[in-house]
Each structure stands twice: as C-alpha cells, then as structure tokens.
Write a protein that holds these residues in place. Structure first.
Motif, PDB file in Angstrom:
ATOM      1  N   TRP A 147     -24.428  30.704   6.467  1.00  0.00           N
ATOM      2  CA  TRP A 147     -24.073  31.749   7.437  1.00  0.00           C
ATOM      3  C   TRP A 147     -24.639  31.420   8.810  1.00  0.00           C
ATOM      4  O   TRP A 147     -25.759  30.933   8.935  1.00  0.00           O
ATOM      5  CB  TRP A 147     -24.636  33.089   6.961  1.00  0.00           C
ATOM      6  CG  TRP A 147     -24.269  34.235   7.858  1.00  0.00           C
ATOM      7  CD1 TRP A 147     -23.111  34.952   7.823  1.00  0.00           C
ATOM      8  CD2 TRP A 147     -25.060  34.792   8.923  1.00  0.00           C
ATOM      9  NE1 TRP A 147     -23.120  35.918   8.798  1.00  0.00           N
ATOM     10  CE2 TRP A 147     -24.301  35.852   9.491  1.00  0.00           C
ATOM     11  CE3 TRP A 147     -26.310  34.505   9.463  1.00  0.00           C
ATOM     12  CZ2 TRP A 147     -24.768  36.617  10.558  1.00  0.00           C
ATOM     13  CZ3 TRP A 147     -26.776  35.266  10.530  1.00  0.00           C
ATOM     14  CH2 TRP A 147     -26.016  36.306  11.072  1.00  0.00           C
ATOM     15  N   THR A 148     -23.868  31.677   9.837  1.00  0.00           N
ATOM     16  CA  THR A 148     -24.384  31.605  11.207  1.00  0.00           C
ATOM     17  C   THR A 148     -23.957  32.892  11.929  1.00  0.00           C
ATOM     18  O   THR A 148     -22.937  33.498  11.567  1.00  0.00           O
ATOM     19  CB  THR A 148     -23.817  30.408  12.006  1.00  0.00           C
ATOM     20  OG1 THR A 148     -22.418  30.622  12.217  1.00  0.00           O
ATOM     21  CG2 THR A 148     -24.028  29.084  11.290  1.00  0.00           C
ATOM     22  N   PRO A 149     -24.716  33.301  12.955  1.00  0.00           N
ATOM     23  CA  PRO A 149     -24.376  34.559  13.660  1.00  0.00           C
ATOM     24  C   PRO A 149     -22.961  34.530  14.238  1.00  0.00           C
ATOM     25  O   PRO A 149     -22.333  35.580  14.384  1.00  0.00           O
ATOM     26  CB  PRO A 149     -25.415  34.629  14.779  1.00  0.00           C
ATOM     27  CG  PRO A 149     -26.560  33.788  14.315  1.00  0.00           C
ATOM     28  CD  PRO A 149     -25.970  32.701  13.466  1.00  0.00           C
ATOM     29  N   GLU A 150     -22.447  33.334  14.534  1.00  0.00           N
ATOM     30  CA  GLU A 150     -21.096  33.232  15.126  1.00  0.00           C
ATOM     31  C   GLU A 150     -20.005  33.562  14.100  1.00  0.00           C
ATOM     32  O   GLU A 150     -18.832  33.694  14.459  1.00  0.00           O
ATOM     33  CB  GLU A 150     -20.839  31.829  15.673  1.00  0.00           C
ATOM     34  CG  GLU A 150     -21.694  31.436  16.877  1.00  0.00           C
ATOM     35  CD  GLU A 150     -23.154  31.175  16.511  1.00  0.00           C
ATOM     36  OE1 GLU A 150     -23.394  30.477  15.489  1.00  0.00           O
ATOM     37  OE2 GLU A 150     -24.048  31.694  17.208  1.00  0.00           O
ATOM     38  N   ASP A 151     -20.381  33.667  12.840  1.00  0.00           N
ATOM     39  CA  ASP A 151     -19.391  33.969  11.796  1.00  0.00           C
ATOM     40  C   ASP A 151     -18.770  35.357  11.958  1.00  0.00           C
ATOM     41  O   ASP A 151     -17.719  35.633  11.389  1.00  0.00           O
ATOM     42  CB  ASP A 151     -20.031  33.895  10.405  1.00  0.00           C
ATOM     43  CG  ASP A 151     -20.267  32.456   9.974  1.00  0.00           C
ATOM     44  OD1 ASP A 151     -19.768  31.546  10.660  1.00  0.00           O
ATOM     45  OD2 ASP A 151     -20.943  32.251   8.951  1.00  0.00           O
ATOM     46  N   SER A 152     -19.471  36.235  12.687  1.00  0.00           N
ATOM     47  CA  SER A 152     -18.999  37.622  12.768  1.00  0.00           C
ATOM     48  C   SER A 152     -18.932  38.102  14.207  1.00  0.00           C
ATOM     49  O   SER A 152     -19.752  37.729  15.039  1.00  0.00           O
ATOM     50  CB  SER A 152     -19.941  38.531  11.981  1.00  0.00           C
ATOM     51  OG  SER A 152     -19.677  39.873  12.295  1.00  0.00           O
ATOM     52  N   THR A 153     -17.941  38.926  14.463  1.00  0.00           N
ATOM     53  CA  THR A 153     -17.818  39.494  15.808  1.00  0.00           C
ATOM     54  C   THR A 153     -18.359  40.922  15.843  1.00  0.00           C
ATOM     55  O   THR A 153     -18.291  41.585  16.873  1.00  0.00           O
ATOM     56  CB  THR A 153     -16.339  39.512  16.262  1.00  0.00           C
ATOM     57  OG1 THR A 153     -15.576  40.126  15.227  1.00  0.00           O
ATOM     58  CG2 THR A 153     -15.826  38.121  16.545  1.00  0.00           C
ATOM     59  N   LEU A 154     -18.905  41.400  14.736  1.00  0.00           N
ATOM     60  CA  LEU A 154     -19.453  42.764  14.720  1.00  0.00           C
ATOM     61  C   LEU A 154     -20.630  42.876  15.696  1.00  0.00           C
ATOM     62  O   LEU A 154     -21.411  41.933  15.829  1.00  0.00           O
ATOM     63  CB  LEU A 154     -19.966  43.114  13.315  1.00  0.00           C
ATOM     64  CG  LEU A 154     -18.998  43.609  12.247  1.00  0.00           C
ATOM     65  CD1 LEU A 154     -19.792  44.193  11.091  1.00  0.00           C
ATOM     66  CD2 LEU A 154     -18.029  44.654  12.777  1.00  0.00           C
ATOM     67  N   SER A 155     -20.771  44.021  16.314  1.00  0.00           N
ATOM     68  CA  SER A 155     -21.881  44.240  17.253  1.00  0.00           C
ATOM     69  C   SER A 155     -23.197  44.355  16.489  1.00  0.00           C
ATOM     70  O   SER A 155     -23.211  44.624  15.276  1.00  0.00           O
ATOM     71  CB  SER A 155     -21.647  45.525  18.034  1.00  0.00           C
ATOM     72  OG  SER A 155     -21.720  46.636  17.157  1.00  0.00           O
ATOM     73  N   GLU A 156     -24.307  44.191  17.221  1.00  0.00           N
ATOM     74  CA  GLU A 156     -25.618  44.305  16.574  1.00  0.00           C
ATOM     75  C   GLU A 156     -25.800  45.713  16.009  1.00  0.00           C
ATOM     76  O   GLU A 156     -26.343  45.894  14.922  1.00  0.00           O
ATOM     77  CB  GLU A 156     -26.744  43.991  17.576  1.00  0.00           C
ATOM     78  CG  GLU A 156     -28.077  43.730  16.884  1.00  0.00           C
ATOM     79  CD  GLU A 156     -29.302  44.150  17.694  1.00  0.00           C
ATOM     80  OE1 GLU A 156     -29.148  44.476  18.877  1.00  0.00           O
ATOM     81  OE2 GLU A 156     -30.405  44.160  17.116  1.00  0.00           O
ATOM     82  N   VAL A 157     -25.325  46.705  16.755  1.00  0.00           N
ATOM     83  CA  VAL A 157     -25.426  48.093  16.302  1.00  0.00           C
ATOM     84  C   VAL A 157     -24.732  48.265  14.947  1.00  0.00           C
ATOM     85  O   VAL A 157     -25.300  48.820  14.005  1.00  0.00           O
ATOM     86  CB  VAL A 157     -24.780  49.037  17.357  1.00  0.00           C
ATOM     87  CG1 VAL A 157     -24.536  50.413  16.785  1.00  0.00           C
ATOM     88  CG2 VAL A 157     -25.645  49.111  18.604  1.00  0.00           C
ATOM     89  N   ALA A 158     -23.503  47.774  14.873  1.00  0.00           N
ATOM     90  CA  ALA A 158     -22.742  47.922  13.628  1.00  0.00           C
ATOM     91  C   ALA A 158     -23.440  47.195  12.480  1.00  0.00           C
ATOM     92  O   ALA A 158     -23.541  47.726  11.369  1.00  0.00           O
ATOM     93  CB  ALA A 158     -21.331  47.395  13.818  1.00  0.00           C
TER      94      ALA A 158
END
Ligand code: FE2
Ligand code: FE2
Length: 315
Positions: free
Chosen positions: A58-69
C-alpha cells in the motif's frame, strides 16, 4: 450469595419489561431487511497486496480519499471491530434468557456486518494502510471494552439508545464526507441498521419510564452526563475526534441536536411528572443540556472563525 436491593429492583424491572422486549424484538425482526455486505464492495477495484501473493504494498497515492474521510472511516471501523467487547457488556446487562437473550444475539449478528463491509471496502479500494489498520485493530481489541455503568440495566439501556444514534450520525456523515458514492451507499446502509437498533433501545427506555419513572430518569441523567463514544479507547482517539469534529462529521452540536435531544424529546422527560430524586435528576439534566448547547455554540463559532481565516489565507 445475597441479593442487594439494587439487584432485586433490576431483576423485577427486567421481568416487568420482558413483554415489551419481546414485542420490540418482533417489531425489529419484521422491519429489518436482510442485506449482504459483499454487494456493497467494489471488488473490481481490488488487486493483490505484497506478502505471500507478491502483489503491491500500500502507498498513500493508492487512494484519493481525504485525510478526514480516512480518519473517520478508521474510527468507525475500529469501533465496529470491538464488537466482542460490546457483546460481553450487553450480555452482562441483558442476560441470555428469553427475549433479552434472543435480542443480544440477533443484535450482535447484525452488528458484525458493519465491520465486515467497512473493512472489505477499505481493503479493496486501498483507502487506508491495511498494515497500520490491522495493528490498530489488534491494539484496540486487546484493550477490551468496559461499560461505564457496569451491569446496571437502566444505565446500559440508556447508553445504547444514545450510542446507536451517535454511530448512525457518524456513519452517515462519514459517507457524505468521503466524496465516494460507493462509500456513501455502504455507510448509509450501515446507518440504517444503527437507527433500527436505536429504536429498540429507545422504546424500551420509554416503557421503563412508565414502570419506574424516577429511577429511569436518574439513569438517563447519569448516562448523558458521562457519555463517551464507544471507540474512546482507540489509540489517538482525541486527535482523531478533533479532526472528525472540525469536519462536522460528529461534533458537540450534532451530539446535542441530533443524538441527545431527539431521544429526550421522544421520552418526554421534560413533560413528565417526577418526584424526589427523579425530579432532581430531570433538573440536573436540563441544566446540563443548556451548558452543552452553549459549549456547542462556542465550538461552532471558533470553527467558523478558523475556516474564515484559512479561506482568507488561501484567497
Ligand atoms: Fe454498528
Ligand atoms: Fe448498532
């Protein structure tokens, strides 16, 4: 072993309310529709991870969800994950006999769907770091869960009335904040369950107010004043709950207006007649609700000011 007057009162009350529990259980069973967690998960988005299958880590770029979500979804899932702890707590309050026992098991089975569907969604969409999530789950579950009011029947029942509604609000607003229609649809489904659970407990409290008004009123006041979200033991909960509150997913205003107030109104606590300690408890609650309302307004004002400052800086 001798029975304390408190235990005797509690057993008597549960016996008296058993018929109501049965009626509410049957009403619940006829309203709750069957649903399948796997149908809410976008499996086509999935791919193998690193580890035994040799896929991609997993890398953070895998998702476009916001940090809040992300933070909110993690809190909601870890909260649902701790189900064995809640099962034990609620079974200690309701016991395993008759309609009470049937409800406890049915409720547990339904709740289990929530953890299943949220985890599957998060894993398949690579929304959060699955290794960090698993480590957080291990940590959180090993802490267990301790009910704030022990095995007290009225307190336990009052707590779950508010808690189910609180999780309903948190799931629904997390779905909205996700910006992903698939996530929103999934959490709307979960929120619908929480609402039905709330109705079961809320109706029982309504019946308890008829049978033992003063004791029930006292329990409601104590529970409202000490209320904590079920996931309060999650590591970093304070930081996460601030993020969640700042985003308006779950904050004091929602807690006051959309969780506490609707239950209190439905029970008619401020219209009923109480005597002695019940009347005292109702007055204490009225005072507490006023203070909470003021604190909520203060929080909202500060949040607005902060947002305005951020907008001005950006503009
Ligand atoms: Fe749940
Ligand atoms: Fe629930």
């Amino acid at each position: 072993m001798s029975v304390t007057p408190e235990e005797k009162f509690q057993t008597g009350l549960m016996l008296e309310l058993e018929q109501v529990a049965e009626k509410e259980l049957n009403r619940h069973l006829s309203t709750a529709d069957e649903w399948f967690p796997h149908q809410y998960v976008p499996w086509a988005q999935g791919r193998d991870f690193d580890g035994p299958l040799g896929g991609d880590g997993w890398t953070p770029e895998d998702s476009t969800l916001s940090e809040v979500a992300r933070e909110s979804l993690i809190v909601n899932l870890l909260t649902e994950d701790n189900l064995p702890g809640y099962h034990r707590a609620i079974a200690n309050v309701f016991g395993n006999e008759g309609a009470w026992g049937t409800w406890v098991n049915r409720w547990t089975a339904e709740e289990n769907r929530h953890g299943i569907v949220i985890r599957d969604y998060l894993t398949v969409t690579r929304a959060v770091d699955p290794i960090a999530l698993e480590r957080a789950r291990m940590k959180h579950m090993q802490l267990g869960y301790e009910a704030a009011h022990g095995t007290a029947f009225l307190h336990g029942n009052a707590y779950v009335s508010f808690q189910e509604l609180a999780t309903r609000v948190a799931h629904r607003n997390t779905g909205k904040a996700s910006g992903d229609p698939v996530c929103e649809q999934m959490l709307t489904r979960v929120a619908k369950d929480e609402n039905l659970h709330m109705i079961f407990y809320r109706n029982l409290m309504g019946a308890a107010l008829e049978v033992a008004p003063n004791e029930t009123m006292r329990a409601i006041t104590e529970v409202v004043k000490a209320f904590q979200m079920p996931g309060y033991g999650i590591e970093g909960f304070l930081r996460k709950s601030v993020i969640i509150a700042n985003a308006g997913i779950y904050d004091l205003r929602l807690h006051h207006d959309d969780v506490l107030t609707p239950c209190l109104r439905k029970w008619g606590v401020f219209e009923r007649t109480f005597t002695g300690d019940g009347a005292k408890a109702r007055d204490e609650l009225a005072e507490f609700m006023e203070q909470l309302d003021a604190a909520a307004t203060k929080f909202e004002t500060r949040r607005e000011e902060r947002r305005a400052r951020v907008a001005a800086r950006k503009g």
